[in-house]
Scaffold this motif. Sequence first.
Motif: not given
Length: 110
Positions: A14-24
């Motif tokens: 997966r590609e995420f924009r930020s650490k917060r996106d991963v945690i979400q």
Amino acid sequence: MLFSLPSDHVLLNREFRSKRDVIQVIGDIMVRFRGCQPAYARAMFEKEDQYSTWITEGVALPHGTNQAKKEVLRNSVVSCRSQGRGLGDGKTVHLAIGLAGTATKNTCSC
């Protein structure tokens, strides 16, 4: 005890924009599959704000605060493998393993 993760608890490439996106995403999966209450998923952000959950080169273990353990319904693990763009306070993370657990319960939502 041997267990396996269901495919909807394992996110690959997966590609995420930020650490917060991963945690979400990790928190959303835990809530959707009744591993925890939404308050625990929110506490994962609190924990990350207090201390980075980056543990070693390329790996982080997002989890909630100790105060939020009462919001865990059953032990839960979500694994997320990403392209690794600076998701750990400037450190690259390729694997985030979200954890929700309580010492009083021995079942896994996997």
